[in-house]
Design an enzyme around this catalytic site. Structure first.
Site, PDB file in Angstrom:
ATOM      1  N   ASN A 158     -19.831  43.735   8.582  1.00  0.00           N
ATOM      2  CA  ASN A 158     -21.042  43.214   8.104  1.00  0.00           C
ATOM      3  C   ASN A 158     -22.325  44.140   8.709  1.00  0.00           C
ATOM      4  OD1 ASN A 158     -20.256  41.966  10.715  1.00  0.00           O
ATOM      5  ND2 ASN A 158     -22.137  40.556  10.254  1.00  0.00           N
ATOM      6  N   LYS A 181     -11.129  50.763  15.869  1.00  0.00           N
ATOM      7  CA  LYS A 181     -10.545  50.378  14.863  1.00  0.00           C
ATOM      8  C   LYS A 181     -11.588  50.379  13.625  1.00  0.00           C
ATOM      9  CE  LYS A 181      -9.425  46.620  12.594  1.00  0.00           C
ATOM     10  NZ  LYS A 181      -9.388  46.981  11.260  1.00  0.00           N
ATOM     11  N   ASP A 183     -13.063  49.045  10.246  1.00  0.00           N
ATOM     12  CA  ASP A 183     -12.933  48.174   9.321  1.00  0.00           C
ATOM     13  C   ASP A 183     -12.516  48.564   7.959  1.00  0.00           C
ATOM     14  OD1 ASP A 183     -13.624  44.836   8.998  1.00  0.00           O
ATOM     15  OD2 ASP A 183     -14.170  46.050   7.274  1.00  0.00           O
ATOM     16  N   SER A 184     -11.611  47.842   7.374  1.00  0.00           N
ATOM     17  CA  SER A 184     -11.047  48.329   6.178  1.00  0.00           C
ATOM     18  C   SER A 184     -12.291  48.263   4.967  1.00  0.00           C
ATOM     19  CB  SER A 184     -10.131  47.598   5.558  1.00  0.00           C
ATOM     20  OG  SER A 184      -8.818  47.463   6.278  1.00  0.00           O
ATOM     21  N   SER A 233     -14.464  36.690  13.443  1.00  0.00           N
ATOM     22  CA  SER A 233     -14.153  35.400  13.189  1.00  0.00           C
ATOM     23  C   SER A 233     -13.648  34.844  14.810  1.00  0.00           C
ATOM     24  CB  SER A 233     -13.343  35.095  12.209  1.00  0.00           C
ATOM     25  OG  SER A 233     -12.062  35.460  12.593  1.00  0.00           O
ATOM     26  N   GLU A 254     -17.508  38.535  20.536  1.00  0.00           N
ATOM     27  CA  GLU A 254     -18.837  37.910  19.879  1.00  0.00           C
ATOM     28  C   GLU A 254     -17.994  37.349  18.435  1.00  0.00           C
ATOM     29  OE1 GLU A 254     -22.505  39.052  17.288  1.00  0.00           O
ATOM     30  OE2 GLU A 254     -22.967  39.340  19.464  1.00  0.00           O
ATOM     31  N   LEU A 255     -18.205  35.911  18.449  1.00  0.00           N
ATOM     32  CA  LEU A 255     -17.431  35.329  17.376  1.00  0.00           C
ATOM     33  C   LEU A 255     -18.405  34.560  16.373  1.00  0.00           C
ATOM     34  CD1 LEU A 255     -14.395  34.020  19.606  1.00  0.00           C
ATOM     35  CD2 LEU A 255     -14.793  36.138  18.399  1.00  0.00           C
ATOM     36  N   CYS A 288     -23.991  37.471  11.981  1.00  0.00           N
ATOM     37  CA  CYS A 288     -23.303  36.325  13.025  1.00  0.00           C
ATOM     38  C   CYS A 288     -24.694  35.593  13.557  1.00  0.00           C
ATOM     39  CB  CYS A 288     -22.980  37.216  14.205  1.00  0.00           C
ATOM     40  SG  CYS A 288     -21.512  38.358  13.588  1.00  0.00           S
ATOM     41  N   GLU A 386     -19.096  27.622   8.985  1.00  0.00           N
ATOM     42  CA  GLU A 386     -19.972  28.818   9.029  1.00  0.00           C
ATOM     43  C   GLU A 386     -19.674  29.329   7.378  1.00  0.00           C
ATOM     44  OE1 GLU A 386     -20.931  33.087  11.201  1.00  0.00           O
ATOM     45  OE2 GLU A 386     -18.788  32.341  11.010  1.00  0.00           O
TER      46      GLU A 386
END
Length: 516
Positions: A158, A181, A183-184, A233, A254-255, A288, A386
């Site tokens: 995001n 890594k 993100d796809s 998440s 950070e979730l 978030c 959420e």
């Protein structure tokens, strides 16, 4: 893929150069562009062997990077900030292409990561300066900060620039090598930023990027690094925390969040409604720290709702690269399905839709209108889960105490907002909310902009903090070095008179401390 699908400032040769930064692989993956549902360029997928090789190269290069004076590493990051500014349009085009967000929100994100680079490029040395610590008697102590070594960064789709790159910058200044890594869904923005960092002077081996689904290569990344920074998440964060604990390495996480806004009776309602629109619908609600619940004092509830609905209905939705658009698309079919499910479930159980509530296939495959719900009850999915879409619930409350209690419901504690003209009362309310950051008379941007202050979650919203001193010290190991001018006697050389004198000194110290 053809040139006609590419965003305005991007060409195929650039895509090729960015792809070359990834380990070579026969396996590839193509995400889909949210605006058009067409394939994005294919991305080589990293296997465990490629991750191990990248980690080994980073470890080999890290000591030399750490030996550079920190001021020199700061200068490199400041050059990086300049290149980020120079390539603003390309970065924004890639962000929109990969995520579907509106240009205004891509622009804010691009400017935000430049601010992070400037902040740590100017303050990193001060945050990590060796400091004196009080000693006892002839003992002198100093505390220094040593790099962890190899830091892993796993960032979400995001915010593929602000989160994926903003967390790398302090790790580099602290003297670490970094293994990111990608993100796809959103690897290209990260790859362009890394390309610019290398141009600024970051050695290629010091910051490397691998690609692949987190479920497959995430464990290999965790196994390869000395510290992990993750944003995503709560469920995935729990699994990562377990894996890091098994290896006895640290992690910052950070979730998720179900962030609340409180609007008091004395609030500037026009400003609060404008702030709510920004906090609820920026990046189509896929944020978030975005607001998903608003608690409004019952005496001003009708006026606030009218103002919020009026401003929401004026938002201009669309896909494209113009600043004339206020809100873009959701990023994936998964987010669209969740958003539709939450709204449909609420309506079926009696919630009222005051604005929005519908998909907009006329604009694109993943568009959903900014939506305001009332009459939401605890048995509805949208009440506590959420949504991560452009949906907000508005609830009338009778008092500050009820608003605080409602804001503290649930398992999350990431961000919150309080609107009032009485700033002392606002600070009192903010201090009672279980959230890592509370913004008074702002929806969410203030805490991001306050780069000297830490930002992160409580409860199920995570561990650790980004930004400020905490955001760079997390990537280091504090080391205490003590010196003394005279040799301390061994215990067996102590005699009772000396021990009795020491006990008496301690008694006096305790008594004096109790009087303070």
């Amino acid at each position: 893929m053809t040139d006609s699908i590419l965003p305005p400032s991007i060409d195929l040769p650039l895509i090729g150069r960015l792809r070359d930064q990834l380990p070579k692989s026969t396996e590839t993956h193509c995400a889909r562009a949210p605006f058009t549902d067409t394939e994005l360029p294919e991305v080589p997928q990293s296997d465990n062997a490629a991750i191990e090789q990248a980690a080994a190269a980073g470890r080999a290069a890290q000591p030399e990077w750490a030996r550079l004076p920190i001021k020199q590493r700061e200068r490199i990051i400041l050059r990086f900030a300049r290149l980020l500014l120079d390539h603003h349009d390309q970065l924004c085009d890639l962000m929109q292409w990969e995520t579907g967000k509106a240009r205004v929100h891509a622009t804010i994100e691009a400017q935000g990561v430049v601010s992070v680079a400037l902040h740590y490029g100017r303050n990193g040395a001060g945050y990590l300066a060796e400091r004196k610590a009080p000693g006892m008697g002839p003992i002198r102590a100093r505390v220094g900060y040593r790099p962890k070594g190899l830091v892993g960064v796993i960032a979400p789709w995001n915010y593929p620039l602000f989160l994926a790159v903003g967390d790398v910058i302090p790790a580099l200044i602290a003297g670490n090598a970094v293994l990111s890594k990608a993100d796809s869904q959103a690897p290209w923005t990260l790859l362009l930023a890394r390309h610019l960092a290398v141009r600024a002077g970051v050695p290629e081996q010091i910051w490397q990027v691998v690609a692949g689904p987190g479920s497959r290569i995430g464990p290999a990344v965790i196994d390869a690094v000395d510290y992990l920074c993750f944003t995503g998440s709560t469920e995935t964060g729990r699994d990562i925390a377990r894996r890091c604990a098994e290896r006895l390495i640290g992690a910052s996480l950070e979730l998720g969040g179900k962030n609340a806004m409180i609007v008091r009776a004395d609030a500037d309602l026009a400003a609060a409604a404008t702030g709510a629109v920004q906090a609820c619908f920026s990046s189509a609600g896929q944020m978030c720290i975005g607001i998903e619940r608003i608690y409004v004092h019952e005496s001003v509830f009708p006026r606030f709702v009218d103002a919020l609905v009026a401003r929401t209905r004026k938002l201009r939705l669309g896909g494209g690269y113009s600043l004339a658009i206020d809100m873009g698309s959701l990023t994936s079919h998964r987010q669209l399905v969740t958003t539709v499910r939450h709204v449909a479930d609420a309506v079926e159980q009696g919630a009222t839709v005051l604005a929005g509530g519908n998909t907009r296939p006329d604009l694109g495959p993943l568009f959903f209108e900014p939506t305001i719900l009332t009459d939401v009850t605890p048995d509805m999915l949208v009440y506590a889960e959420e949504t991560f879409g452009p949906v907000v619930t508005v609830v009338a409350v009778a008092s500050d105490e009820e608003a605080i209690a409602r804001a503290n419901e649930g398992r999350y504690g990431l961000s919150a907002s309080v609107w009032t003209r009485d700033l002392p009362r606002g600070r009192t309310i903010a201090a009672q909310i279980v959230a890592g950051a509370v913004n008074i008379n702002d929806g969410y941007l203030s805490a991001i902009a306050a780069l000297h202050a830490p930002m992160g979650g409580m409860r199920d919203s995570g561990l650790g903090r980004r930004h400020g001193r905490e955001g760079i010290v997390r990537y280091t190991e504090p080391q205490t070095i003590t010196t003394q001018r005279i040799s301390t006697p061994y215990p067996d050389r102590f005699r009772e008179p000396a021990l009795a004198a020491m006990r008496q000194v301690m008694r006096v110290t305790v008594r004096l401390s109790q009087r303070m």
